[in-house]
Design a protein around this motif. Structure first.
Motif, short mmCIF file in Angstrom:
data_model
loop_
_atom_site.label_atom_id
_atom_site.label_comp_id
_atom_site.label_asym_id
_atom_site.label_seq_id
_atom_site.Cartn_x
_atom_site.Cartn_y
_atom_site.Cartn_z
N ILE A 1 -11.35 4.46 2.88
CA ILE A 1 -10.56 3.55 3.70
C ILE A 1 -9.12 4.05 3.80
CG2 ILE A 1 -9.75 1.16 3.96
CD1 ILE A 1 -12.83 1.50 4.16
N VAL A 2 -8.58 4.04 5.01
CA VAL A 2 -7.17 4.36 5.23
C VAL A 2 -6.47 3.03 5.52
CG1 VAL A 2 -5.49 5.59 6.63
CG2 VAL A 2 -7.67 6.68 6.06
N PHE A 3 -5.49 2.72 4.71
CA PHE A 3 -4.82 1.42 4.75
C PHE A 3 -3.34 1.65 4.97
CE2 PHE A 3 -3.77 -2.83 3.30
CZ PHE A 3 -4.93 -3.56 3.48
N ASP A 4 -2.86 1.35 6.17
CA ASP A 4 -1.44 1.48 6.52
C ASP A 4 -0.82 0.12 6.22
OD1 ASP A 4 1.03 1.52 7.80
OD2 ASP A 4 0.28 2.38 9.65
N VAL A 5 0.05 0.03 5.20
CA VAL A 5 0.57 -1.26 4.76
C VAL A 5 2.10 -1.24 4.71
CG1 VAL A 5 0.34 -0.66 2.31
CG2 VAL A 5 0.41 -3.05 2.96
N GLU A 6 2.69 -2.36 5.14
CA GLU A 6 4.14 -2.52 5.09
C GLU A 6 4.47 -3.81 4.36
OE1 GLU A 6 8.08 -2.44 7.97
OE2 GLU A 6 6.12 -2.73 8.89
N MET A 7 5.36 -3.72 3.36
CA MET A 7 5.81 -4.90 2.62
C MET A 7 6.95 -5.53 3.44
SD MET A 7 5.50 -6.66 -0.31
CE MET A 7 4.60 -5.53 -1.35
N VAL A 8 6.69 -6.71 4.03
CA VAL A 8 7.68 -7.31 4.91
C VAL A 8 8.41 -8.50 4.30
CG1 VAL A 8 6.62 -6.49 7.04
CG2 VAL A 8 5.96 -8.72 6.13
N SER B 1 8.36 -2.01 -2.32
CA SER B 1 9.50 -2.91 -2.17
C SER B 1 9.55 -3.39 -0.73
CB SER B 1 10.81 -2.18 -2.49
OG SER B 1 10.81 -1.74 -3.83
N ILE B 2 10.31 -4.46 -0.49
CA ILE B 2 10.45 -4.95 0.89
C ILE B 2 11.05 -3.83 1.74
CG2 ILE B 2 11.63 -6.57 2.41
CD1 ILE B 2 11.57 -8.61 0.18
N GLY B 3 10.37 -3.51 2.82
CA GLY B 3 10.82 -2.44 3.72
C GLY B 3 9.99 -1.17 3.60
N ASP B 4 9.21 -1.03 2.53
CA ASP B 4 8.34 0.15 2.38
C ASP B 4 7.16 0.04 3.34
OD1 ASP B 4 9.67 1.56 0.38
OD2 ASP B 4 8.60 0.55 -1.25
N LYS C 1 -4.34 8.12 -2.64
CA LYS C 1 -3.37 9.03 -2.03
C LYS C 1 -2.36 8.19 -1.24
CE LYS C 1 -2.77 12.74 1.25
NZ LYS C 1 -3.29 13.25 2.49
N VAL C 2 -1.07 8.35 -1.57
CA VAL C 2 -0.01 7.57 -0.93
C VAL C 2 0.86 8.49 -0.09
CG1 VAL C 2 2.01 6.10 -1.31
CG2 VAL C 2 0.01 5.90 -2.81
N THR C 3 1.01 8.16 1.19
CA THR C 3 1.94 8.85 2.08
C THR C 3 2.99 7.83 2.50
OG1 THR C 3 0.12 10.22 2.90
CG2 THR C 3 2.15 10.19 4.21
N LYS C 4 4.24 8.07 2.11
CA LYS C 4 5.32 7.12 2.41
C LYS C 4 5.88 7.43 3.79
CE LYS C 4 6.34 6.56 -2.45
NZ LYS C 4 7.31 6.61 -3.53
N THR C 5 5.62 6.51 4.74
CA THR C 5 6.10 6.73 6.11
C THR C 5 7.46 6.09 6.35
OG1 THR C 5 4.87 4.79 6.88
CG2 THR C 5 3.77 6.92 7.05
N LYS C 6 7.80 5.07 5.55
CA LYS C 6 9.10 4.42 5.63
C LYS C 6 9.45 3.95 4.23
CE LYS C 6 11.07 0.25 7.69
NZ LYS C 6 10.70 -0.92 8.47
N THR C 7 10.67 4.29 3.79
CA THR C 7 11.08 3.94 2.43
C THR C 7 12.13 2.84 2.48
OG1 THR C 7 10.64 6.20 1.75
CG2 THR C 7 11.96 4.88 0.27
N ALA C 8 11.99 1.86 1.61
CA ALA C 8 12.93 0.73 1.53
C ALA C 8 14.28 1.21 1.00
CB ALA C 8 12.38 -0.34 0.61
N PRO C 9 15.35 0.53 1.40
CA PRO C 9 16.67 0.86 0.84
C PRO C 9 16.68 0.62 -0.67
CG PRO C 9 16.86 -0.70 2.68
CD PRO C 9 15.40 -0.54 2.38
N ALA C 10 17.50 1.36 -1.38
CA ALA C 10 17.62 1.20 -2.83
C ALA C 10 17.99 -0.24 -3.16
CB ALA C 10 18.67 2.16 -3.37
N GLY C 11 17.39 -0.77 -4.19
CA GLY C 11 17.69 -2.13 -4.62
C GLY C 11 16.90 -3.21 -3.91
#
Length: 194
Positions: free
Chosen positions: A171-178, A136-139, A72-82
């Protein structure tokens, strides 16, 4: 030109290694690794398999798709297009916090440096490995991972600084692609695309 060819060859070798360990259509191929086999035999066997390996991303893998759908994916922050996204085998910099219930397993948000992992290498639990290539970077996404795509029926014993994870834990995994070393837009702008 030679540099590009060498980079592509290295990428294909890395892709081959990852593909052999993940794709069901390729798991029957196992190179000879006994002491009696020569490098020449290994290379000849490997080269015969390369056309299949090149097409492996196009081959369907029902179990892989089904497993991805179970996270189950909950998008809390979405990367800019591209924004750049990782490919299998690429190094990715992530920040994350993992927990089951109220128990924190790990928290990389509190560290000065991100966690570096090779996408698809199996360095993280399976549920996370399945989702990272989609980011993507920023997600920043919160993943709810079923037990069988995390630590399973065995759980994980406690270790130095790490809590015990019981069998069957979701498991709940809060992950950010930096970051994606080598793919960040600033570096590409400075040195150009290879």
């Amino acid at each position: 030109m030679l540099r590009t060819v060498l980079l592509h060859a290295l990428g294909l070798l890395l892709f081959t290694t990852v593909a052999l360990s993940f794709h069901p259509a390729l798991t029957s191929f196992r190179p000879q690794t006994s002491l009696s086999s020569s490098r020449r035999t290994f290379l000849q066997t490997s080269l015969k398999t390369l056309p299949v390996l090149a097409l492996s991303p196009l081959l369907p893998s029902p179990s892989l798709a089904a497993d991805v759908d179970r996270v189950k994916v909950t998008k809390t922050k979405t990367a800019p297009a591209g924004s750049p996204a990782p490919s299998i085998g690429e190094l990715a910099a992530i920040r994350f916090k993992a927990n089951f219930g109220e128990t924190v397993i790990d928290n990389i948000y509190d560290t000065p440096e991100p966690f570096y992992t090779r996408v698809g290498s199996g360095g993280l639990i399976r549920g996370v490995e399945l989702i990272l290539p989609q980011m993507s970077i920023g997600d920043r996404w919160v993943l709810t991972i079923p037990s069988d795509l995390a630590f399973g029926d065995k759980g994980r014993p406690a270790s130095a600084g790490k809590p015990r994870i019981p069998a069957g834990a979701e498991i709940v995994f809060d992950v950010e692609m930096v970051g994606l070393p080598g793919k960040e837009p600033e570096l590409i702008d400075l040195i150009g695309d290879v």
